[in-house]
Design an enzyme around this catalytic site. Structure first.
Site, mmCIF file in Angstrom:
data_model
loop_
_atom_site.group_PDB
_atom_site.id
_atom_site.type_symbol
_atom_site.label_atom_id
_atom_site.label_comp_id
_atom_site.label_asym_id
_atom_site.label_seq_id
_atom_site.Cartn_x
_atom_site.Cartn_y
_atom_site.Cartn_z
ATOM 1 N N LYS A 168 46.785 67.968 1.737
ATOM 2 C CA LYS A 168 48.175 67.527 1.543
ATOM 3 C C LYS A 168 48.250 66.061 1.115
ATOM 4 O O LYS A 168 49.118 65.699 0.314
ATOM 5 C CB LYS A 168 49.002 67.755 2.808
ATOM 6 C CG LYS A 168 48.591 66.949 4.019
ATOM 7 C CD LYS A 168 49.465 67.299 5.213
ATOM 8 C CE LYS A 168 49.009 66.575 6.463
ATOM 9 N NZ LYS A 168 49.102 65.120 6.363
ATOM 10 N N THR A 169 47.364 65.210 1.632
ATOM 11 C CA THR A 169 47.397 63.796 1.243
ATOM 12 C C THR A 169 47.101 63.650 -0.247
ATOM 13 O O THR A 169 47.737 62.864 -0.952
ATOM 14 C CB THR A 169 46.382 62.979 2.072
ATOM 15 O OG1 THR A 169 46.646 63.181 3.457
ATOM 16 C CG2 THR A 169 46.497 61.499 1.750
ATOM 17 N N ASP A 191 55.659 62.744 5.004
ATOM 18 C CA ASP A 191 54.467 63.437 5.487
ATOM 19 C C ASP A 191 54.721 63.924 6.919
ATOM 20 O O ASP A 191 55.515 63.333 7.654
ATOM 21 C CB ASP A 191 53.282 62.466 5.440
ATOM 22 C CG ASP A 191 51.950 63.166 5.637
ATOM 23 O OD1 ASP A 191 51.910 64.412 5.558
ATOM 24 O OD2 ASP A 191 50.957 62.466 5.867
ATOM 25 N N GLU A 192 54.030 64.987 7.340
ATOM 26 C CA GLU A 192 54.128 65.529 8.714
ATOM 27 C C GLU A 192 55.588 65.780 9.106
ATOM 28 O O GLU A 192 56.032 65.408 10.197
ATOM 29 C CB GLU A 192 53.464 64.565 9.713
ATOM 30 C CG GLU A 192 52.017 64.211 9.403
ATOM 31 C CD GLU A 192 51.033 65.336 9.698
ATOM 32 O OE1 GLU A 192 51.477 66.460 9.977
ATOM 33 O OE2 GLU A 192 49.813 65.084 9.633
ATOM 34 N N GLN A 226 51.480 73.246 13.157
ATOM 35 C CA GLN A 226 50.930 72.048 13.807
ATOM 36 C C GLN A 226 52.028 71.184 14.429
ATOM 37 O O GLN A 226 51.832 69.986 14.649
ATOM 38 C CB GLN A 226 50.121 71.229 12.803
ATOM 39 C CG GLN A 226 48.880 71.951 12.294
ATOM 40 C CD GLN A 226 47.992 71.067 11.456
ATOM 41 O OE1 GLN A 226 47.305 70.180 11.971
ATOM 42 N NE2 GLN A 226 47.996 71.281 10.148
ATOM 43 N N ARG A 266 40.226 71.404 13.966
ATOM 44 C CA ARG A 266 39.595 70.090 13.837
ATOM 45 C C ARG A 266 38.129 70.231 13.432
ATOM 46 O O ARG A 266 37.500 69.264 13.002
ATOM 47 C CB ARG A 266 39.648 69.306 15.169
ATOM 48 C CG ARG A 266 41.025 68.957 15.716
ATOM 49 C CD ARG A 266 41.934 68.335 14.710
ATOM 50 N NE ARG A 266 42.770 69.342 14.081
ATOM 51 C CZ ARG A 266 43.430 69.182 12.947
ATOM 52 N NH1 ARG A 266 43.336 68.052 12.284
ATOM 53 N NH2 ARG A 266 44.185 70.141 12.451
#
Length: 712
Positions: free
Chosen positions: A11-12, A201-202, A232, A582
């Site tokens: 996504k970044t 973002d997020e 998330q 993770r």
């Protein structure tokens, strides 16, 4: 546009490529793009990635930062329009606690008398601010319920004290920015016109205030792109509202939705487990992670006999992988609660394995660093009473607590700041001539430092401040090892200032203090550490490791008993999903059949999440040979207490005939004496009880689990 980005889906890269494309291909001026993240680390990475695509661009022109840093930047320019000075100080949690302690002292009361803990009050104030509830709307609805009564007293006084100190807490940074937009139309027009494109973002982690801020800043041009993952969303306890992302298409009917489902981080075995678990949630948008990295190591699940054995087994695997050449920095141990870290820390120390505790006492939270920072804050904002009280007698200057109390009382009576009272020390009743002279020496010190701050480069000034305050000399005189370590920490602090100055040419003192104040826990982790990382799953979000241990997978622990009681199993499942994703290469899951709690061993069943993972696990269980010597004693303890499966089904013999009412005095075996403050009758004949205890605050439990007695 809504981009639903699964874990590890890049996504970044998508965000930064889109920003670079707008600047390069569409000729959008850099300063007209706003990109908001949740951590400084993420913001820095975004800037670096845009810079890599546009080497000729001055990335400092970009408005890329956290919600708090973006709002702080706006407020530094315009906060004087709502009655604050632009040199305001940002208070952290320790500063907030100091303010509340001072208020309690002035009100001639205490935490014990009010029946509250200050940490709970700070959390409640934060919750109210995030929901935009002002102090005057907090009402003590039930005279028997002490917490709301205390909050109704302390919240307004806290707000007045911050205003007097020209200070803001973290929540204020966003709240005051919204207040500025509400009260000053010119500012609103200026910024809503400026930002032609807004990126977030997020997005799944946004709360009510952040949602309002985004809507205001994007309303003019309606070019809003948000990236997030419903699966998330794990910060409800901080006020995050999952409905912000669930309802995005309702809020913006013409929005386009794009799914990023390819994972570039983990193996397919790991993703299969994560997909199976999260598929049990109802509150989500359909999305299935996949990867070209097929297969991979099998995911192991080990059911240990005790929590001590769990720690031993995890460390044994770490030693094995370390011997095979794996770097310790690529290994993480995750757990649901901070209390679980102790057994792992003990075992790692026994084996001589370096580790870093993420979420422990960080560099910027250490006493000596906070002391030096307090001096710097006073120079920028002389009205900062909290920082002034912290250092006025550090090092010792013969200015005792009695003098500080007299100065504070006189300042409050005359509506002065504490620094103004210090300057007029000879006028304050009860302050003698000698003490007044000492106060004047302190005032001269601050005046001299203020002049130096204008004359010297930032790093050179901080070095002078450490010397001229006498702090360096105080530590050098000491023969204690702890003080030698503090000197080393101050040296490191000066190094961090120098590094900041190199990265931010011409930076001022207040800019440095602001950026340090805005560092999150994740930002404060030393990325150069080479030890194993220990952290809660909440702290692990945004990280990735080759080898991950997810521990404590037991009913009542992960998922937590409170989450099950309060119907929050879906959030716990999202937390499990975050933990699993993770891992890049290897994933080990573990739980214990018995865990020491409140001084004795308690039996536990495997987590429901293990069952939901299905056949994708390589199951292992301890043999008698594997078990530690203490295992037999554990079994005796469990048998002696006739322990029932408390996490899965209630004990029918406890509280069966009792019906509790609001106001009933009760006794709990662990939390002590308390009171029933709310009841809810359940369909199965049970009761959901909200209980208030003087030392632990509010607890919400089912009657059948609580094992309560009425207190006669």
């Amino acid at each position: 546009m809504l981009i639903l980005a699964g874990a590890g889906s890049g996504k970044t890269r998508v965000l930064t490529t889109k920003i670079a494309w707008l600047i390069r291909e569409k000729n959008v001026p850099a300063h007209r793009i706003l990109a908001i993240t949740f951590t400084n680390k993420a913001a820095k990475e975004m800037k670096e990635r845009v810079a890599a695509q546009l080497p000729e661009l001055d990335v400092d022109r970009l408005w890329i930062g956290t919600f708090h840093s973006i709002c702080a930047r706006i407020l530094r320019r315009r906060i004087d329009r709502i009655g604050y000075d632009r040199s305001f100080t940002i208070y952290d949690r320790a500063d907030q606690k100091t303010v509340l302690k001072d208020i309690l002292k002035e009100e001639n009361t205490s935490e014990e008398a009010l029946g509250v803990k200050l940490n709970s009050v700070i959390s409640a104030i934060s919750s109210h601010k995030n929901r935009r509830i002002p102090p005057e709307e907090v009402v003590a609805s039930d005279p028997k319920f002490g917490f709301m009564r205390a909050l109704a007293l302390l919240y307004p006084l806290y707000e007045k004290r911050l205003k007097k100190n020209n200070a803001l807490d973290f929540d204020d940074l966003i709240l005051k920015a919204l207040e500025l937009f509400d009260q000053d139309p010119e500012t609103l027009v200026s910024y809503s016109e400026r930002f032609l494109y807004v990126f977030v973002d997020e997005y799944q982690d946004t709360n009510r205030m952040q949602y309002d801020l985004i809507k205001i800043l994007s309303e003019k041009h309606r070019n809003l792109c948000v990236v997030g993952d419903i699966d998330q969303s794990i910060y409800k306890f901080r006020g995050a509202d999952i409905n912000n992302i669930l309802d995005f298409e309702k809020d913006y009917p013409n929005a386009k939705t794009v799914k990023l489902e390819q994972n570039y981080r983990s193996t397919q075995n790991i993703l299969d487990l994560a997909n199976r678990v999260i598929d049990h949630n109802v509150e989500r948008k359909d999305k299935v992670l996949w990867t070209d990295n097929t297969g991979g190591e099998p995911v192991r699940y080990h059911l240990c006999s005790t929590s001590d054995e769990e720690a031993q087994r995890v460390v044994r695997w770490i030693n094995l992988r370390r011997g095979e050449g794996m770097h310790l920095r690529d290994i993480a141990i995750l757990y649901r609660t901070n209390a679980q870290s102790r057994s792992f820390e003990d075992q790692l120390r026994r084996e001589g394995i370096p580790y870093q505790l993420v979420g422990g006492l960080k560099f910027y939270d250490r006493k000596e660093i906070k002391d030096i920072t307090a001096y710097l804050k006073i120079i920028v904002n002389p009205r900062d009473d909290v920082s002034l009280i912290r250092v006025i007698n550090t090092p010792k200057r013969g200015i005792g607590q009695t003098t500080i109390n007299r100065l504070s009382e006189w300042a409050a009576t005359n509506r002065f700041s504490l620094m103004e009272a210090v300057k007029d020390g000879e006028k304050v009743p009860g302050v003698g001539r000698v003490t007044a002279e000492r106060l004047q020496e302190f005032v001269k010190l601050i005046d001299d430092l203020t002049d130096l701050a204008q004359a010297l480069p930032l790093t050179e000034f901080v070095m002078e401040a450490v010397r001229k305050t006498g702090y360096e000399a105080m530590l050098k005189k000491s023969h204690q090892q702890e003080d030698r370590t503090r000197l080393e920490n101050i040296d490191e602090y000066i190094s961090s200032v120098a590094e900041y100055e190199e990265e931010n040419e011409g930076a001022t003192l207040w800019e440095y203090l602001q950026d340090v104040s805005l560092l999150s826990d994740t930002d404060k982790v030393d990325g150069e550490e080479t030890g194993v990382s220990l952290m809660t799953v909440h702290s692990a979000k945004g990280t990735e490791y080759d080898l991950v241990f997810v521990t404590g997978l037991e009913q009542g622990l992960f998922p937590s008993l409170r989450a099950m009681d309060e119907g929050e199993l879906e959030e716990e499942r999202r937390l499990c999903y975050v933990a699993l994703t993770r891992a890049r290469k290897e994933l080990f899951l573990s739980g214990a059949q018995s865990r020491r709690q409140y001084g004795s061993y308690q039996y536990a069943r495997p987590s429901v999440f293990i069952e939901e993972m299905g056949d994708g696990l390589q199951m292992e269980q301890s043999t008698p040979y594997d078990r530690p010597a203490a295992h037999e004693q554990v079994q005796k303890d469990l048998h002696a207490t006739r322990f029932t499966e408390r996490f899965l089904k209630p004990d029918p013999l406890v509280n069966e005939a009792l019906q509790f009412r609001v106001g009933d005095a009760i006794v709990h075996g662990v939390w002590g004496e308390g009171m029933v403050v709310m009841t809810q009758d359940l369909d199965d004949g049970d009761q959901m009880l909200t209980l208030s205890f003087p030392n632990v605050g509010l607890k919400k439990v089912k009657k059948s689990f609580a094992k309560l007695k009425r207190n006669a």
